[in-house]
Structure formats: structure tokens, C-alpha cells
Design a protein around this motif. Sequence first.
Motif, PDB file in Angstrom:
ATOM      1  N   ASN A   1       0.845  -1.182   0.000  1.00  0.00           N
ATOM      2  CA  ASN A   1       0.000   0.000   0.000  1.00  0.00           C
ATOM      3  C   ASN A   1       0.887   1.240   0.000  1.00  0.00           C
ATOM      4  O   ASN A   1       1.891   1.297   0.709  1.00  0.00           O
ATOM      5  N   ALA A   2       0.524   2.256  -0.779  1.00  0.00           N
ATOM      6  CA  ALA A   2       1.368   3.440  -0.928  1.00  0.00           C
ATOM      7  C   ALA A   2       1.452   4.275   0.348  1.00  0.00           C
ATOM      8  O   ALA A   2       2.470   4.923   0.600  1.00  0.00           O
ATOM      9  N   ASP A   3       0.406   4.251   1.158  1.00  0.00           N
ATOM     10  CA  ASP A   3       0.387   5.108   2.347  1.00  0.00           C
ATOM     11  C   ASP A   3       1.047   4.474   3.560  1.00  0.00           C
ATOM     12  O   ASP A   3       1.990   5.026   4.127  1.00  0.00           O
ATOM     13  N   ASP A   4       0.566   3.305   3.966  1.00  0.00           N
ATOM     14  CA  ASP A   4       1.117   2.705   5.186  1.00  0.00           C
ATOM     15  C   ASP A   4       2.221   1.682   4.911  1.00  0.00           C
ATOM     16  O   ASP A   4       2.815   1.140   5.824  1.00  0.00           O
ATOM     17  N   LYS A   5       2.467   1.416   3.621  1.00  0.00           N
ATOM     18  CA  LYS A   5       3.526   0.491   3.173  1.00  0.00           C
ATOM     19  C   LYS A   5       3.269  -0.958   3.581  1.00  0.00           C
ATOM     20  O   LYS A   5       4.153  -1.815   3.442  1.00  0.00           O
TER      21      LYS A   5
END
Length: 450
Positions: A152-156
Motif C-alpha cells: 500500500n502506498a500510504d502505510d507500506k
Amino acid sequence: MKKNYLKKVLLIAMSIAIVGSVITGCGSSTSDNKSSQTSFTQKDAKDYKGTINLWSFTDELKSSHFIDQFNKEYPNIKVNLTVIPMDNNAYTTKLSSVLASGSGAPDVFTSEVAMVNKYVNTPYYDNLSKAPYNAEDIAKNEAKYTVDVGRNADDKGIRALSWQATPGGLFYKRSLAKQYLGTDDPDEISKKFSSWDSLIATGKELNDKSGGKVKLLPNYSEMFVVALGSRTKGWVVNNKLVIDDKMMQYIDIAKQIRSDNEDAKFNSWSAPWSASMAGAVNGTNVLCYALPTWGLPFVIATNAKNTSGDWGLAKAPAAYYNGGTWLGIYSKSQNKELAWQFIKFMNSKKFQTWDSKTNGDFSSLTEVSQEFSNSDAGKNAFCNGQNISKTYNEIVPSITGKLITKYDETINDKFQNDLDSYITGQKSKDAFLKQFKQDVKTAFPDIDVN
């Protein structure tokens, strides 16, 4: 899977049969994409019982006997597979519909490289980095780019994992290389393809020595995937269209390949393109093709069955990958424990070793890929005994999985279609770039293209 664009997904525009069964709905869970459980009860494989519903765009999970292998370990977990083809976006349309409604959604669903970024950045895939999955323990032993693609780009956090890596190179015909370049050795041919300049020089050499009867490539666009792999920035950064310097370089390279008459003008995936793998088409032979791991068994070996032993694998001017399939768990599934057993199994050493030996996949697990790279198991008869696993293993570390955006499939198509107008002389370079930006703006009004 070797697939997508992927081995089976482009499954190569060969047809994909629709297999499987109907899917039942999943139940409730937290809506913020966190697992409702903090731990799973450890059991013997045979003690897990129940049913999971699995959706995919390819029947590979069945036709390549992945589910059969899973059931040898987990005999009491039934996998209901539903395959929805990619034609006319049928898979993504149906999947997005059931995910949004929460009714009839599968417990596990696959994503291929063109769509994976979309789904890993929605609440629909569960966060596998968190308990009870703790997928980081698996990920640390897998090819980094395959893991990065599924984050996920936000929380990795990891939302999806792949059991295969799909690095690509240039598959070439040994007999033509030997006759016109003086060698068919993969290392020597790789030197001739080590940069754009040396690649073009090799194309000129082929033209000169063959009297124009042997072309370097079937089409200039064959190198598009290589150019994509050479980038340092994705198509969209901070909501702004970015044309990486490497793509600007590719524009000039593509123009030169066509201007120097180094391509056979056989469009990718066309009948002449496929037929040229087996031999000359209208008197013209082609030396090499840019294909990933799945390209050898599912494209070359399919289209040129009688050429076994006449192929070699060389490295391209830049490391790249093409295709791949990722598996994740629906965040509202009521069968997460069983679903995790399936994904965990697909990312196990036992399964990936079997898959590599049986189906020719290139394992995402470093331990397995290195084992094949350093033994006879990696040698391929179609490539005259070359250890192609060793070559793949050398390419993988240079691949980045952080450049994918949800816009890629559309932007890639726009770029290639618009570029052709420049390559064929219908538009100037500036007019092509202007058209490309306009097309991106039309498709995605919110993107800044200036």
C-alpha cells in the motif's frame, strides 16, 4: 505466475477458458482494512476445514494444478475457483462491483500488474503485514520488487504477494546470431545488447551482413517494456504527468530503429509476429524478442515448437519485468484463516520449488531462485541448455517495483499509440508529445499534464 502480461494473462491473447464455480458472499469484518483477529490457531494442515472462494482472471491456478498441490497439503479446504476473463475489462468490472457492494465478494482474489496498484491502495485487500498474517516474515525472503508492487502506498503494508517473479531479457535465435554476428554465446550477445547504442549498432551489423534479410527486432515497440524498466520515475508523481528522461530517450531510439530499417514491422502479438519466431515471414527473419520469463514456454515454445535448442537469453539494455500475478485476502472475508493458508502455501519453498520444476515459473523466493541458478535445475533445453534462471537471477536485483501507478495501463496505451504517429512520420515529435498529453488529460482530467 508467469503470466500476466503475465504469462497467462496476456495469457497472451491466447484464449483463457472460464473455469470454476459460483461464489458465495463473504461476511463482516472491520471496515478499516484491519484483520478482526490478532492470531490464528496453529494446526496440522489436514485439520483446517472449510471452503474459500477464489476469483482470478486466469485459469492457471487450476490448469497448472496449483489448487491440486494445495489440496495435497490441505485436503479439507475446498477452493471454489471462478475465472473471469480480462476481455473488455470483465474481470475488473465484476470484481469492483462485488467489492463495492460487499455482496458476493471472494475470500481471495488475484491482481495482475495492470491492476494491482489499484487494489492494493483500496480497503478491499487486508493488510498482510499485520497480525495474524505477519507477511513481512515471508516478504523478507522474496524478490524485493514483487513485494514492493504489493504494498500500500500510504502505510507500506503488504496487501498482496506473488509466488513468481517475471524478469525479462532478449530471447534470440542462436543460428542467426552465429551466422551473422559470429557468436551465439549469451554473454557475448548480452554485450551487444548492453546499451541502446550497442543494440542499434548490432541491428546495423545484421542488416549489412544479411543484406537486409535479418532484422534485429520484429517491431520498434518491442523495446517499450525495456524503456519502462529503465525509468526512475513513474508516469504520475504528485498528481502530475511525468515523462521520464529515459522515455524521452526511448522516443529517439524508437525513431532510429525504424529510420535505420532495423525492425521487421511485425506488430506485437500479430500473426506475423508470432509466425516469425518459427522462421522467416515473407523472406524476413527476426533475431530477438523482448519477453519475460513466461514468454519462453507460453509464447516462443508455443509459436515455434520445432526450434527447441535454437534459442538463447541475453540481457536487455535495462532490467525490466513484465506481468505477474498477486494474491490477497478480501478485508471483509469470514474465512481469513483458511484464505491465509492458501496464500502462505503459494509462497512456500515446497510449492515454489515444485512450480519452478513443473511449470517453468521463476520463483519469487530468493532461496528457490538461487537454487535453480546454481544447479542443473536452471538449465533449459529450449535454450540449448543455458541456465536461464541464472540470467533471471542477475536481472531481478536491478528491477524496481515502486513505479507502478493506477494509471499505467491507460497511459502506456496512449503513449504507444501516439508514438506510432511520430515513428511513421504522420506527426512531428512535438505534435506527438502534445497529443499524448492531451490524451492523458482527457482520460484523467485531474492529472496536471503541463
